[in-house]
Design a protein around this motif. Structure first.
Motif, PDB file in Angstrom:
ATOM      1  N   ALA A  55      31.837  23.934  -4.961  1.00  0.00           N
ATOM      2  CA  ALA A  55      31.844  22.959  -4.122  1.00  0.00           C
ATOM      3  C   ALA A  55      33.456  22.704  -4.256  1.00  0.00           C
ATOM      4  O   ALA A  55      34.278  22.971  -5.319  1.00  0.00           O
ATOM      5  CB  ALA A  55      31.330  21.543  -4.658  1.00  0.00           C
ATOM      6  N   GLU A  57      36.412  19.810  -2.993  1.00  0.00           N
ATOM      7  CA  GLU A  57      36.727  18.475  -2.786  1.00  0.00           C
ATOM      8  C   GLU A  57      37.931  18.141  -2.685  1.00  0.00           C
ATOM      9  O   GLU A  57      38.899  18.405  -3.679  1.00  0.00           O
ATOM     10  CB  GLU A  57      36.055  17.323  -3.667  1.00  0.00           C
ATOM     11  CG  GLU A  57      34.536  17.533  -3.472  1.00  0.00           C
ATOM     12  CD  GLU A  57      33.706  16.687  -4.394  1.00  0.00           C
ATOM     13  OE1 GLU A  57      34.453  16.101  -5.582  1.00  0.00           O
ATOM     14  OE2 GLU A  57      32.411  16.607  -4.376  1.00  0.00           O
ATOM     15  N   LEU A  76      28.744  20.372  -8.342  1.00  0.00           N
ATOM     16  CA  LEU A  76      28.203  19.115  -8.048  1.00  0.00           C
ATOM     17  C   LEU A  76      27.566  18.759  -9.220  1.00  0.00           C
ATOM     18  O   LEU A  76      26.846  19.738  -9.844  1.00  0.00           O
ATOM     19  CB  LEU A  76      27.135  19.057  -6.887  1.00  0.00           C
ATOM     20  CG  LEU A  76      28.032  19.209  -5.550  1.00  0.00           C
ATOM     21  CD1 LEU A  76      27.003  18.912  -4.486  1.00  0.00           C
ATOM     22  CD2 LEU A  76      29.321  18.194  -5.463  1.00  0.00           C
ATOM     23  N   TRP A  78      25.061  16.879  -9.586  1.00  0.00           N
ATOM     24  CA  TRP A  78      23.501  17.064  -9.437  1.00  0.00           C
ATOM     25  C   TRP A  78      23.041  18.484  -9.553  1.00  0.00           C
ATOM     26  O   TRP A  78      21.886  18.574  -9.965  1.00  0.00           O
ATOM     27  CB  TRP A  78      23.369  16.467  -8.140  1.00  0.00           C
ATOM     28  CG  TRP A  78      21.762  16.206  -7.623  1.00  0.00           C
ATOM     29  CD1 TRP A  78      21.030  17.375  -6.854  1.00  0.00           C
ATOM     30  CD2 TRP A  78      20.912  15.490  -8.195  1.00  0.00           C
ATOM     31  NE1 TRP A  78      19.760  16.778  -6.881  1.00  0.00           N
ATOM     32  CE2 TRP A  78      19.815  15.694  -7.439  1.00  0.00           C
ATOM     33  CE3 TRP A  78      20.952  14.447  -9.053  1.00  0.00           C
ATOM     34  CZ2 TRP A  78      18.310  14.980  -7.953  1.00  0.00           C
ATOM     35  CZ3 TRP A  78      19.800  13.609  -9.188  1.00  0.00           C
ATOM     36  CH2 TRP A  78      18.654  13.817  -8.793  1.00  0.00           C
ATOM     37  N   PRO A 123      20.878  13.224  -4.101  1.00  0.00           N
ATOM     38  CA  PRO A 123      21.074  13.335  -2.476  1.00  0.00           C
ATOM     39  C   PRO A 123      20.037  12.352  -1.676  1.00  0.00           C
ATOM     40  O   PRO A 123      20.355  11.858  -0.526  1.00  0.00           O
ATOM     41  CB  PRO A 123      20.896  14.717  -2.283  1.00  0.00           C
ATOM     42  CG  PRO A 123      20.714  15.500  -3.481  1.00  0.00           C
ATOM     43  CD  PRO A 123      20.589  14.528  -4.723  1.00  0.00           C
ATOM     44  N   GLY A 127      23.668   9.707  -2.959  1.00  0.00           N
ATOM     45  CA  GLY A 127      24.194  11.182  -2.650  1.00  0.00           C
ATOM     46  C   GLY A 127      25.660  11.203  -2.766  1.00  0.00           C
ATOM     47  O   GLY A 127      26.376  11.999  -2.146  1.00  0.00           O
ATOM     48  N   ASN A 128      26.314  10.537  -3.839  1.00  0.00           N
ATOM     49  CA  ASN A 128      27.799  10.614  -4.065  1.00  0.00           C
ATOM     50  C   ASN A 128      28.065  11.897  -4.536  1.00  0.00           C
ATOM     51  O   ASN A 128      27.306  12.594  -5.667  1.00  0.00           O
ATOM     52  CB  ASN A 128      27.958   9.421  -5.052  1.00  0.00           C
ATOM     53  CG  ASN A 128      29.389   9.189  -5.352  1.00  0.00           C
ATOM     54  OD1 ASN A 128      30.470  10.202  -4.918  1.00  0.00           O
ATOM     55  ND2 ASN A 128      29.941   8.320  -6.217  1.00  0.00           N
ATOM     56  N   GLN A 129      28.961  12.658  -3.975  1.00  0.00           N
ATOM     57  CA  GLN A 129      29.180  14.096  -4.322  1.00  0.00           C
ATOM     58  C   GLN A 129      30.138  14.155  -5.545  1.00  0.00           C
ATOM     59  O   GLN A 129      31.233  14.718  -5.600  1.00  0.00           O
ATOM     60  CB  GLN A 129      29.758  14.745  -3.107  1.00  0.00           C
ATOM     61  CG  GLN A 129      29.136  14.858  -1.804  1.00  0.00           C
ATOM     62  CD  GLN A 129      28.174  15.886  -1.850  1.00  0.00           C
ATOM     63  OE1 GLN A 129      28.594  17.027  -1.520  1.00  0.00           O
ATOM     64  NE2 GLN A 129      27.030  15.546  -1.745  1.00  0.00           N
ATOM     65  N   MET A 131      31.559  15.562  -8.883  1.00  0.00           N
ATOM     66  CA  MET A 131      31.822  16.817  -9.433  1.00  0.00           C
ATOM     67  C   MET A 131      32.081  16.973 -10.448  1.00  0.00           C
ATOM     68  O   MET A 131      32.774  16.247 -11.181  1.00  0.00           O
ATOM     69  CB  MET A 131      32.828  17.520  -8.437  1.00  0.00           C
ATOM     70  CG  MET A 131      33.089  18.753  -8.448  1.00  0.00           C
ATOM     71  SD  MET A 131      34.797  19.300  -7.525  1.00  0.00           S
ATOM     72  CE  MET A 131      34.152  20.090  -6.175  1.00  0.00           C
TER      73      MET A 131
END
Ligand SMILES: Nc1nc2c(c(=O)[nH]1)N[C@H]1C(S)=C(S)[C@@H](COP(=O)(O)O)O[C@H]1N2
Ligand SMILES: [Mo]
Length: 181
Positions: A55, A57, A76, A78, A123, A127-129, A131
């Motif tokens: 990912a 950002e 991520l 998650w 998600p 759904g906060n990305q 990292m």
């Protein structure tokens, strides 16, 4: 107790009191352990983190009053918790939305800590990305360790735990009834 024994006892108590300091020496981290309510507790080094989906950002945040803009690369949070090898947070299917009970506690080598709610990163819910970053501007993180948290919607960098040594998943229920610290 003679004064000498009393002094020795006090010194011992003092040493015990500073043992938390010894557990938090700080410094540049090179591995982190994922523990607690996960399918497979796992130790990650950089190579293992890099196997997760990549990912990217670009974030702008306040750090000690100055505005910082950085381009981070990582995995991520998650994905780290749900992909192989960790394979997911353990939930009880008989408890309604049990995932919303789970707390993700991230700790740095200096024992700096921040918690995240599983519902915040799931998600299907927040759904906060969030990292687990391992590079910035294409370079390793240097003094911030091999991995640090990046929370892209945060205004200030306080939750960007650097030098991560552990990511522990716990259940809010296990804290109920415990005295506040
Ligand atoms: N391990 C650890 N991470 C930490 C901190 C810390 O003291 N220890 N400080 C936080 C704070 S308050 C901020 S503002 C950012 C600053 O990061 P930067 O200087 O790399 O922008 O790191 C965060 N991560
Ligand atoms: Mo800060």
């Amino acid at each position: 107790m003679t004064p000498r024994i009393l002094l020795a006892a006090l010194l011992l108590i003092g040493a015990a009191g500073t043992s938390a300091g010894a557990a938090c020496p700080g410094g540049v981290s090179s591995s982190l352990s994922v523990t607690g309510e996960v399918m497979r507790p796992t130790v990650f080094n950089l190579a293992k983190l890099q196997k997760l989906p990549v990912a990217q950002e670009n974030v702008t945040y306040f750090a000690a009053g100055s505005v910082v803009s950085e381009s981070f690369t990582g995995a991520l949070l998650w994905d780290l918790l749900n992909n192989s090898p960790v394979g997911g947070i353990v939930t009880d299917p008989t408890v309604k939305n049990d995932i919303l009970h789970k707390i993700i506690i991230v700790t740095g080598s200096d024992c700096y800590q921040s918690v995240f709610g599983a519902g915040e990163v799931d998600p299907f819910f927040g759904g906060n990305q969030i990292m687990v970053a391992y590079a910035t501007g294409g370079q390793s993180l240097g003094q911030n360790g091999f991995a640090r948290i990046v929370a892209p919607v945060d205004k200030a960098g306080g939750r960007f735990v650097s030098n991560i040594v552990s990511i522990d998943v716990e259940d809010a229920g296990s804290y109920q009834g415990k005295p506040p610290r």
